[in-house]
Design a protein around this motif. Structure first.
Motif, PDB file in Angstrom:
ATOM      1  N   ASP A  56      -6.698   0.883  -2.988  1.00  0.00           N
ATOM      2  CA  ASP A  56      -5.340   1.333  -3.288  1.00  0.00           C
ATOM      3  C   ASP A  56      -5.079   2.745  -2.795  1.00  0.00           C
ATOM      4  O   ASP A  56      -3.942   3.101  -2.499  1.00  0.00           O
ATOM      5  CB  ASP A  56      -5.084   1.279  -4.798  1.00  0.00           C
ATOM      6  CG  ASP A  56      -4.977  -0.130  -5.335  1.00  0.00           C
ATOM      7  OD1 ASP A  56      -4.268  -0.934  -4.720  1.00  0.00           O
ATOM      8  OD2 ASP A  56      -5.610  -0.424  -6.360  1.00  0.00           O
ATOM      9  N   THR A  57      -6.117   3.574  -2.739  1.00  0.00           N
ATOM     10  CA  THR A  57      -5.959   4.989  -2.424  1.00  0.00           C
ATOM     11  C   THR A  57      -6.793   5.376  -1.210  1.00  0.00           C
ATOM     12  O   THR A  57      -7.660   4.616  -0.752  1.00  0.00           O
ATOM     13  CB  THR A  57      -6.394   5.848  -3.616  1.00  0.00           C
ATOM     14  OG1 THR A  57      -7.820   5.707  -3.790  1.00  0.00           O
ATOM     15  CG2 THR A  57      -5.680   5.425  -4.906  1.00  0.00           C
ATOM     16  N   ARG A  64       0.748   3.610  -2.067  1.00  0.00           N
ATOM     17  CA  ARG A  64      -0.026   4.787  -2.471  1.00  0.00           C
ATOM     18  C   ARG A  64      -0.740   5.448  -1.297  1.00  0.00           C
ATOM     19  O   ARG A  64      -1.296   6.547  -1.431  1.00  0.00           O
ATOM     20  CB  ARG A  64      -1.040   4.395  -3.549  1.00  0.00           C
ATOM     21  CG  ARG A  64      -0.368   3.988  -4.852  1.00  0.00           C
ATOM     22  CD  ARG A  64      -1.346   3.425  -5.853  1.00  0.00           C
ATOM     23  NE  ARG A  64      -2.271   4.429  -6.334  1.00  0.00           N
ATOM     24  CZ  ARG A  64      -3.257   4.173  -7.197  1.00  0.00           C
ATOM     25  NH1 ARG A  64      -3.437   2.931  -7.642  1.00  0.00           N
ATOM     26  NH2 ARG A  64      -4.057   5.134  -7.607  1.00  0.00           N
ATOM     27  N   LYS A  77       0.797  -1.215   0.000  1.00  0.00           N
ATOM     28  CA  LYS A  77       0.000   0.000   0.000  1.00  0.00           C
ATOM     29  C   LYS A  77       0.839   1.279   0.000  1.00  0.00           C
ATOM     30  O   LYS A  77       0.604   2.217   0.770  1.00  0.00           O
ATOM     31  CB  LYS A  77      -0.973   0.013   1.200  1.00  0.00           C
ATOM     32  CG  LYS A  77      -1.971  -1.124   1.152  1.00  0.00           C
ATOM     33  CD  LYS A  77      -2.800  -1.069  -0.116  1.00  0.00           C
ATOM     34  CE  LYS A  77      -3.584  -2.336  -0.351  1.00  0.00           C
ATOM     35  NZ  LYS A  77      -4.072  -2.447  -1.732  1.00  0.00           N
ATOM     36  N   ASP A 131     -11.461  -2.891  -4.556  1.00  0.00           N
ATOM     37  CA  ASP A 131     -10.127  -3.140  -4.013  1.00  0.00           C
ATOM     38  C   ASP A 131      -9.525  -1.793  -3.641  1.00  0.00           C
ATOM     39  O   ASP A 131      -9.692  -0.795  -4.338  1.00  0.00           O
ATOM     40  CB  ASP A 131      -9.256  -3.904  -5.011  1.00  0.00           C
ATOM     41  CG  ASP A 131      -9.155  -3.199  -6.353  1.00  0.00           C
ATOM     42  OD1 ASP A 131     -10.155  -2.601  -6.798  1.00  0.00           O
ATOM     43  OD2 ASP A 131      -8.081  -3.243  -6.981  1.00  0.00           O
ATOM     44  N   GLN A 167      -8.505 -10.480  -5.067  1.00  0.00           N
ATOM     45  CA  GLN A 167      -7.618  -9.493  -4.479  1.00  0.00           C
ATOM     46  C   GLN A 167      -7.671  -9.629  -2.958  1.00  0.00           C
ATOM     47  O   GLN A 167      -8.680 -10.076  -2.390  1.00  0.00           O
ATOM     48  CB  GLN A 167      -8.036  -8.080  -4.900  1.00  0.00           C
ATOM     49  CG  GLN A 167      -7.880  -7.798  -6.379  1.00  0.00           C
ATOM     50  CD  GLN A 167      -6.439  -7.525  -6.767  1.00  0.00           C
ATOM     51  OE1 GLN A 167      -5.496  -7.848  -6.037  1.00  0.00           O
ATOM     52  NE2 GLN A 167      -6.228  -6.929  -7.930  1.00  0.00           N
TER      53      GLN A 167
END
Length: 229
Positions: free
Chosen positions: A191-192, A21, A19, A189, A113
């Motif tokens: 990511d941010t 990001r 992670k 999922d 994921q």
């Protein structure tokens, strides 16, 4: 093998690489805790699906492996990574899938994921019900370019994962059906920071909510969630 049963595989990289990001919002130790929490919620939702006969987590990280074992998942060691698979995800998933086939014979496969904190058991069960028998299918992620899940409803066809940049297009170009069901938690999922906030709005799982509350992510974490329809 029971009819329509699948065996799931989930790949998780080393926690110190996870992670990136979110680095501007979370310290490394908080990102590691979040990864473990999201994995816990993902595995818990998956193992509650009647069609899912087993969940295997492939990882090089001992903390991830320990958690997977506690959750009742099998643990598969990360294989040697090839130069053509820079982050190792596809190699890891393929190796775990092949090991499952060696152990169980002709089984259907599901690659998920690891960061689906808002996944609902009923969403995954519905997806597995509508996925076409005898072929590969994908659930495109909420961004429209990635792949949240890859399912192979064929007992001998290889998993053939193509995760990475623009994976949805590459999976579909390789013959996978694009499943169009309304499964917001399955498609999300994380990511941010925006993804994480959306997971809270959808209703993140208990493990993810607990970590986010503990690290002070948002005052909304333990407020009543607003399910997005």
């Amino acid at each position: 093998m029971r009819p329509h049963a699948v065996h799931a595989v989930i790949a998780v990289k080393s926690l110190d690489l996870a992670k990136s990001r979110l680095a501007e919002r979370l310290r490394p130790e908080h990102r590691a805790r979040l990864v473990l929490a999201m994995l816990a919620d993902t595995v818990s939702a998956a193992t509650a699906v009647p069609q899912v006969r087993s969940v295997t987590v492939v990882t090089p990280d001992p903390a991830v492996a320990e958690l997977a074992d506690e959750l009742g998942a099998h643990v598969h060691p990360e294989p040697r990574i090839t130069d053509s698979d820079s982050d190792g995800l596809n190699t890891a998933l393929s190796d775990a899938a092949a090991a499952l086939r060696r152990r169980h014979g002709a089984i259907e496969l599901l690659a998920l994921q690891a960061d689906l904190p808002a996944l609902r058991t009923e969403e995954l069960a519905d997806m597995l019900t509508v996925a076409p028998v005898g072929r590969r299918a994908v659930v495109v992620d909420h961004a429209g370019t990635g792949t949240a899940a890859l399912v192979v409803r064929d007992g001998v066809a290889p998993l053939d994962p193509r995760f990475g940049a623009d994976s949805a297009r590459r999976h579909i170009a390789a013959g996978a059906a694009d499943l169009t069901g309304h499964w917001p938690g399955l498609r999300l999922d994380v990511d941010t920071a925006a993804d994480l906030d959306l997971a809270i709005e959808l209703g993140a799982g208990a493990a993810t909510r607990a970590v986010l509350h503990d690290i002070g992510w948002s005052c909304r974490v333990h407020e009543p969630v607003r399910r997005v329809c």
